[in-house]
Design a protein around this motif. Structure first.
Motif, PDB file in Angstrom:
ATOM      1  N   ALA A 110      -1.122  -2.619 -10.361  1.00 24.20           N
ATOM      2  CA  ALA A 110      -1.048  -3.794  -9.499  1.00 24.20           C
ATOM      3  C   ALA A 110       0.164  -3.761  -8.577  1.00 24.20           C
ATOM      4  O   ALA A 110       0.116  -4.285  -7.479  1.00 24.20           O
ATOM      5  CB  ALA A 110      -1.045  -5.063 -10.354  1.00 24.20           C
ATOM      6  N   GLY A 111       1.222  -3.139  -9.023  1.00 24.60           N
ATOM      7  CA  GLY A 111       2.420  -3.089  -8.190  1.00 24.60           C
ATOM      8  C   GLY A 111       3.252  -4.344  -8.322  1.00 24.60           C
ATOM      9  O   GLY A 111       2.870  -5.313  -8.969  1.00 24.60           O
ATOM     10  N   ARG A 112       4.377  -4.293  -7.698  1.00 26.63           N
ATOM     11  CA  ARG A 112       5.292  -5.435  -7.732  1.00 26.63           C
ATOM     12  C   ARG A 112       5.312  -6.100  -6.371  1.00 26.63           C
ATOM     13  O   ARG A 112       4.847  -5.542  -5.382  1.00 26.63           O
ATOM     14  CB  ARG A 112       6.688  -4.935  -8.106  1.00 26.63           C
ATOM     15  N   PRO A 113       5.878  -7.278  -6.272  1.00 31.37           N
ATOM     16  CA  PRO A 113       5.916  -7.968  -4.978  1.00 31.37           C
ATOM     17  C   PRO A 113       6.678  -7.182  -3.912  1.00 31.37           C
ATOM     18  O   PRO A 113       6.424  -7.345  -2.718  1.00 31.37           O
ATOM     19  CB  PRO A 113       6.628  -9.286  -5.282  1.00 31.37           C
ATOM     20  N   GLU A 114       7.597  -6.329  -4.345  1.00 27.33           N
ATOM     21  CA  GLU A 114       8.361  -5.545  -3.360  1.00 27.33           C
ATOM     22  C   GLU A 114       7.507  -4.449  -2.730  1.00 27.33           C
ATOM     23  O   GLU A 114       7.905  -3.827  -1.765  1.00 27.33           O
ATOM     24  CB  GLU A 114       9.577  -4.880  -4.027  1.00 27.33           C
ATOM     25  N   GLY A 115       6.324  -4.154  -3.323  1.00 27.27           N
ATOM     26  CA  GLY A 115       5.434  -3.171  -2.732  1.00 27.27           C
ATOM     27  C   GLY A 115       5.394  -1.837  -3.436  1.00 27.27           C
ATOM     28  O   GLY A 115       4.600  -0.975  -3.069  1.00 27.27           O
TER      29      GLY A 115
END
Length: 157
Positions: A110-115
């Motif tokens: 899914a990844g993190r909000p930072e990308g």
């Protein structure tokens, strides 16, 4: 002579002894309508947890040793999915670890909000996800494993 046979039939019908060919009690519904087996449910839950662990280990291994680690991770996934199918003898036996595997891989991808991703490069993770999906589908849709010709007593020719 027919009078005696009529009389014998009448006595046989009123006999207090039950017939031997009659079932003693009605059987409950079988299949999906029957009572769930707690041992089978526990096996499916255990396979789902193993699927999550194999996905986590596979994500780490494929990122550490890219070409060989990817093959090793997919082989581990295939072994778990096919082993679940053989262990339980049902398609759900292959799908239960696949569900745990999918949930874990999608959470890690899914990844993190930072990308950025949690693990490794994009190509390895995409190949791991697509390869694992293909292996899960193959294991879940295979037919039942045939018995060995040696065990069944046939020569095989």
């Amino acid at each position: 002579m027919s009078g005696r046979s009529e009389e014998a039939r009448g006595r046989a019908r009123s006999s207090p002894t039950p017939r031997r060919s009659a079932p003693s009690a009605p059987a409950g519904p079988a299949g999906p309508a029957g009572r769930p087996d707690p041992a089978r449910i526990a096996a499916y839950a255990g396979l789902a947890v193993l699927g999550a662990l194999v996905a986590l280990a596979g994500t780490l291994v494929q990122a550490a040793w890219f070409p060989g680690g990817l093959i090793l991770a997919l082989a581990g996934s295939a072994g778990l999915f096919y082993g679940g199918r053989i262990l339980t003898g049902t398609q759900i036996g292959a799908l239960a670890p696949a569900v745990g595997w999918f949930i874990t891989v999608f959470v890690l991808l899914a990844g993190r909000p930072e990308g950025d991703y949690v693990f490794g490069d994009e190509l390895g993770l995409v190949l791991f996800m697509l390869g694992g999906t293909a292996v899960a589908v193959m294991c879940a849709t295979t037919f039942k494993v045939p018995q060995s010709a040696i065990r069944s007593g046939r020569s095989g020719t």
